[in-house]
Design a protein around this motif. Structure first.
Motif, PDB file in Angstrom:
ATOM      1  N   MET A  45       0.825  -1.214   0.000  1.00 48.86           N
ATOM      2  CA  MET A  45       0.000   0.000   0.000  1.00 48.86           C
ATOM      3  C   MET A  45       0.856   1.259   0.000  1.00 48.86           C
ATOM      4  SD  MET A  45      -3.154  -0.860  -0.294  1.00 48.86           S
ATOM      5  CE  MET A  45      -2.512  -2.130  -1.402  1.00 48.86           C
ATOM      6  N   LEU A  46       1.943   1.249   0.755  1.00 47.44           N
ATOM      7  CA  LEU A  46       2.827   2.419   0.739  1.00 47.44           C
ATOM      8  C   LEU A  46       3.559   2.520  -0.589  1.00 47.44           C
ATOM      9  CD1 LEU A  46       4.346   2.626   4.329  1.00 47.44           C
ATOM     10  CD2 LEU A  46       2.255   3.619   3.409  1.00 47.44           C
ATOM     11  N   GLY A  47       3.824   1.366  -1.223  1.00 50.73           N
ATOM     12  CA  GLY A  47       4.411   1.398  -2.559  1.00 50.73           C
ATOM     13  C   GLY A  47       3.487   2.081  -3.553  1.00 50.73           C
ATOM     14  N   GLN A  48       2.183   1.775  -3.489  1.00 53.23           N
ATOM     15  CA  GLN A  48       1.225   2.443  -4.351  1.00 53.23           C
ATOM     16  C   GLN A  48       1.119   3.929  -4.003  1.00 53.23           C
ATOM     17  OE1 GLN A  48      -0.302   1.133  -7.035  1.00 53.23           O
ATOM     18  NE2 GLN A  48       0.838  -0.743  -6.650  1.00 53.23           N
ATOM     19  N   ASN A  49       1.169   4.224  -2.720  1.00 53.01           N
ATOM     20  CA  ASN A  49       1.159   5.619  -2.270  1.00 53.01           C
ATOM     21  C   ASN A  49       2.311   6.393  -2.906  1.00 53.01           C
ATOM     22  OD1 ASN A  49       2.306   7.763  -0.406  1.00 53.01           O
ATOM     23  ND2 ASN A  49       0.400   7.392   0.685  1.00 53.01           N
ATOM     24  N   HIS A  50       3.520   5.831  -2.814  1.00 55.80           N
ATOM     25  CA  HIS A  50       4.694   6.470  -3.406  1.00 55.80           C
ATOM     26  C   HIS A  50       4.518   6.644  -4.910  1.00 55.80           C
ATOM     27  CE1 HIS A  50       7.990   6.853  -0.392  1.00 55.80           C
ATOM     28  NE2 HIS A  50       7.214   6.033   0.287  1.00 55.80           N
ATOM     29  N   HIS A  51       4.020   5.607  -5.558  1.00 55.37           N
ATOM     30  CA  HIS A  51       3.900   5.663  -7.013  1.00 55.37           C
ATOM     31  C   HIS A  51       2.984   6.803  -7.448  1.00 55.37           C
ATOM     32  CE1 HIS A  51       3.748   4.357 -11.164  1.00 55.37           C
ATOM     33  NE2 HIS A  51       2.427   4.460 -11.114  1.00 55.37           N
ATOM     34  N   PHE A  52       1.795   6.851  -6.889  1.00 53.36           N
ATOM     35  CA  PHE A  52       0.834   7.847  -7.362  1.00 53.36           C
ATOM     36  C   PHE A  52       1.146   9.254  -6.861  1.00 53.36           C
ATOM     37  CE2 PHE A  52      -1.682   3.980  -8.091  1.00 53.36           C
ATOM     38  CZ  PHE A  52      -2.021   4.206  -9.414  1.00 53.36           C
ATOM     39  N   ARG A  53       1.811   9.364  -5.714  1.00 56.62           N
ATOM     40  CA  ARG A  53       2.160  10.697  -5.220  1.00 56.62           C
ATOM     41  C   ARG A  53       3.429  11.243  -5.872  1.00 56.62           C
ATOM     42  NH1 ARG A  53      -0.233  12.461  -0.390  1.00 56.62           N
ATOM     43  NH2 ARG A  53       1.616  13.722   0.024  1.00 56.62           N
ATOM     44  N   LEU A  54       4.373  10.350  -6.244  1.00 54.57           N
ATOM     45  CA  LEU A  54       5.693  10.823  -6.667  1.00 54.57           C
ATOM     46  C   LEU A  54       6.061  10.487  -8.109  1.00 54.57           C
ATOM     47  CD1 LEU A  54       7.726   9.852  -3.472  1.00 54.57           C
ATOM     48  CD2 LEU A  54       6.704  12.070  -4.007  1.00 54.57           C
ATOM     49  N   TYR A  55       5.616   9.339  -8.625  1.00 52.75           N
ATOM     50  CA  TYR A  55       6.177   8.845  -9.874  1.00 52.75           C
ATOM     51  C   TYR A  55       5.194   8.729 -11.038  1.00 52.75           C
ATOM     52  CZ  TYR A  55       9.818   7.469  -6.588  1.00 52.75           C
ATOM     53  OH  TYR A  55      10.767   7.476  -5.613  1.00 52.75           O
ATOM     54  N   THR A  77      -3.245   7.559   0.080  1.00 50.23           N
ATOM     55  CA  THR A  77      -2.867   8.383   1.230  1.00 50.23           C
ATOM     56  C   THR A  77      -3.739   8.037   2.426  1.00 50.23           C
ATOM     57  OG1 THR A  77      -2.123  10.186  -0.202  1.00 50.23           O
ATOM     58  CG2 THR A  77      -2.587  10.730   2.097  1.00 50.23           C
ATOM     59  N   ASN A  78      -5.034   7.880   2.195  1.00 56.07           N
ATOM     60  CA  ASN A  78      -5.927   7.502   3.291  1.00 56.07           C
ATOM     61  C   ASN A  78      -5.601   6.113   3.822  1.00 56.07           C
ATOM     62  OD1 ASN A  78      -7.345   9.904   3.246  1.00 56.07           O
ATOM     63  ND2 ASN A  78      -8.935   9.152   1.858  1.00 56.07           N
ATOM     64  N   GLU A  79      -5.259   5.201   2.920  1.00 61.66           N
ATOM     65  CA  GLU A  79      -4.890   3.856   3.368  1.00 61.66           C
ATOM     66  C   GLU A  79      -3.593   3.884   4.170  1.00 61.66           C
ATOM     67  OE1 GLU A  79      -5.059  -0.423   3.747  1.00 61.66           O
ATOM     68  OE2 GLU A  79      -6.442   1.288   3.705  1.00 61.66           O
ATOM     69  N   PHE A  83      10.360  -0.842   9.591  1.00 65.54           N
ATOM     70  CA  PHE A  83      11.018   0.468   9.704  1.00 65.54           C
ATOM     71  C   PHE A  83      11.402   1.100   8.368  1.00 65.54           C
ATOM     72  CE2 PHE A  83      14.753   3.155   9.941  1.00 65.54           C
ATOM     73  CZ  PHE A  83      14.321   4.142  10.808  1.00 65.54           C
ATOM     74  N   PRO A  84      12.073   0.395   7.447  1.00 60.58           N
ATOM     75  CA  PRO A  84      12.492   1.067   6.211  1.00 60.58           C
ATOM     76  C   PRO A  84      11.332   1.632   5.399  1.00 60.58           C
ATOM     77  CG  PRO A  84      13.684  -0.997   6.475  1.00 60.58           C
ATOM     78  CD  PRO A  84      12.588  -0.991   7.489  1.00 60.58           C
ATOM     79  N   TRP A  85      10.166   1.016   5.511  1.00 60.48           N
ATOM     80  CA  TRP A  85       8.999   1.516   4.783  1.00 60.48           C
ATOM     81  C   TRP A  85       8.457   2.799   5.387  1.00 60.48           C
ATOM     82  CZ3 TRP A  85       7.293   0.491   0.125  1.00 60.48           C
ATOM     83  CH2 TRP A  85       7.707  -0.693  -0.489  1.00 60.48           C
ATOM     84  N   THR A  86       8.812   3.099   6.616  1.00 66.83           N
ATOM     85  CA  THR A  86       8.329   4.311   7.274  1.00 66.83           C
ATOM     86  C   THR A  86       9.338   5.446   7.209  1.00 66.83           C
ATOM     87  OG1 THR A  86       9.210   3.751   9.484  1.00 66.83           O
ATOM     88  CG2 THR A  86       7.047   2.856   8.893  1.00 66.83           C
ATOM     89  N   ASN A  87      10.507   5.177   6.649  1.00 60.83           N
ATOM     90  CA  ASN A  87      11.576   6.168   6.685  1.00 60.83           C
ATOM     91  C   ASN A  87      11.229   7.448   5.929  1.00 60.83           C
ATOM     92  OD1 ASN A  87      14.317   6.840   7.518  1.00 60.83           O
ATOM     93  ND2 ASN A  87      14.851   6.721   5.350  1.00 60.83           N
ATOM     94  N   ARG A  88      10.333   7.346   4.947  1.00 65.37           N
ATOM     95  CA  ARG A  88       9.945   8.520   4.149  1.00 65.37           C
ATOM     96  C   ARG A  88       8.486   8.885   4.421  1.00 65.37           C
ATOM     97  NH1 ARG A  88      11.537   7.716  -1.937  1.00 65.37           N
ATOM     98  NH2 ARG A  88      11.407   9.994  -1.933  1.00 65.37           N
ATOM     99  N   TRP A  89       8.095   8.844   5.664  1.00 63.12           N
ATOM    100  CA  TRP A  89       6.712   9.108   6.038  1.00 63.12           C
ATOM    101  C   TRP A  89       6.219  10.460   5.533  1.00 63.12           C
ATOM    102  CZ3 TRP A  89       6.552  13.506   8.911  1.00 63.12           C
ATOM    103  CH2 TRP A  89       7.688  13.835   9.649  1.00 63.12           C
ATOM    104  N   GLU A  90       7.105  11.455   5.498  1.00 61.70           N
ATOM    105  CA  GLU A  90       6.662  12.789   5.086  1.00 61.70           C
ATOM    106  C   GLU A  90       6.251  12.830   3.620  1.00 61.70           C
ATOM    107  OE1 GLU A  90      10.974  12.578   4.036  1.00 61.70           O
ATOM    108  OE2 GLU A  90       9.710  11.901   5.692  1.00 61.70           O
TER     109      GLU A  90
END
Length: 234
Positions: free
Chosen positions: A114-124, A137-139, A170-177
């Motif tokens: 889910m965070l991978g999808q978050n990164h994809h749609f927010r950043l890439y 983002t909500n997920e 932990f590594p998945w939370t490192n870029r929480w912002e």
């Protein structure tokens, strides 16, 4: 010496951290072999023999369980292997072990994807799709809330012992912002995050291969990672 075929990503860093936490020292006990996913290294025949799903990380241990070399892919499987090999970061009692494993599965099956999808749609993503950004983002916020509630009554993710569950998450939370998260909304998670981030082995593991990673993907990398190249028959 264990060979780790990896890149500076959350899944790669999981294994880097685990090795360092287990007392293995980079360039003495294990080697980081870069698989530049932005250049397509993950699709080479040599790497596919080790990781048939063309994903990092993967490892080769010349001293496998039966004294023979073993090749492994999937970061969760690698964490379990190293925990068994070293006798560390996975409790021996049946109850405690499964309490850890459920949180490892939480990361592998939900939190990471889910965070991978978050990164994809927010950043890439080449197009900004409001629905997708809002959904993931909500997920992400929901999942951080799950962690925050768990950490309200536990020092670590799976209880009062530091385990592979903490190492995986932990590594998945490192870029929480960059995930649209306000860390102050999750005080128990914030306490855990800051504590884990101060561990020497975590600091070392999170730095592995980062000097090779570019700050952003170019057009070629975007195509290799998200375009038609990803789906070619090999």
């Amino acid at each position: 010496m264990i060979d780790v075929y990896s890149w500076a990503t959350p899944n790669g860093h999981k294994v880097h951290i685990m090795l360092e936490e287990c007392g293995y020292q980079l360039d003495r006990d294990w080697r980081a072999i870069p698989i530049d996913i932005g250049k397509g290294d993950q699709f080479t025949p040599a790497f596919l023999k080790i990781s048939p799903n063309n994903k990092i990380p993967a490892i080769t241990d010349p001293n496998g369980p039966d004294g023979k070399p073993i090749h492994l892919f999937e970061s969760g499987a690698i964490l379990l292997y190293l925990a068994a090999k070293t006798g560390r970061f996975l409790p021996s009692s049946t109850r405690a072990k499964y309490e850890v494993l459920q949180w490892l599965m939480f990361q592998m099956g939900g939190f990471g994807p889910m965070l991978g999808q978050n990164h994809h749609f927010r950043l890439y993503a080449p197009q900004k799709i409001d629905y997708a950004i809002e959904r993931y983002t909500n997920e992400a916020k929901r999942l951080y809330g799950v962690l925050d509630r768990q950490l309200a009554t536990n020092r670590y993710i799976a209880g009062n012992q530091y385990t592979i569950a903490d190492i995986a998450i932990f590594p998945w939370t490192n870029r929480w912002e960059k995930q649209g998260i306000d860390i102050t909304e999750f005080p128990h998670f914030k306490r855990w995050f800051e504590s884990i981030g101060q561990r020497p082995a975590v600091k070392r593991g999170m730095q592995v291969l980062t000097d090779l990673r570019k700050p952003s993907f170019d057009a070629t990398a975007n195509e290799l990672l998200f375009g038609a190249s990803q789906y070619k028959k090999r």
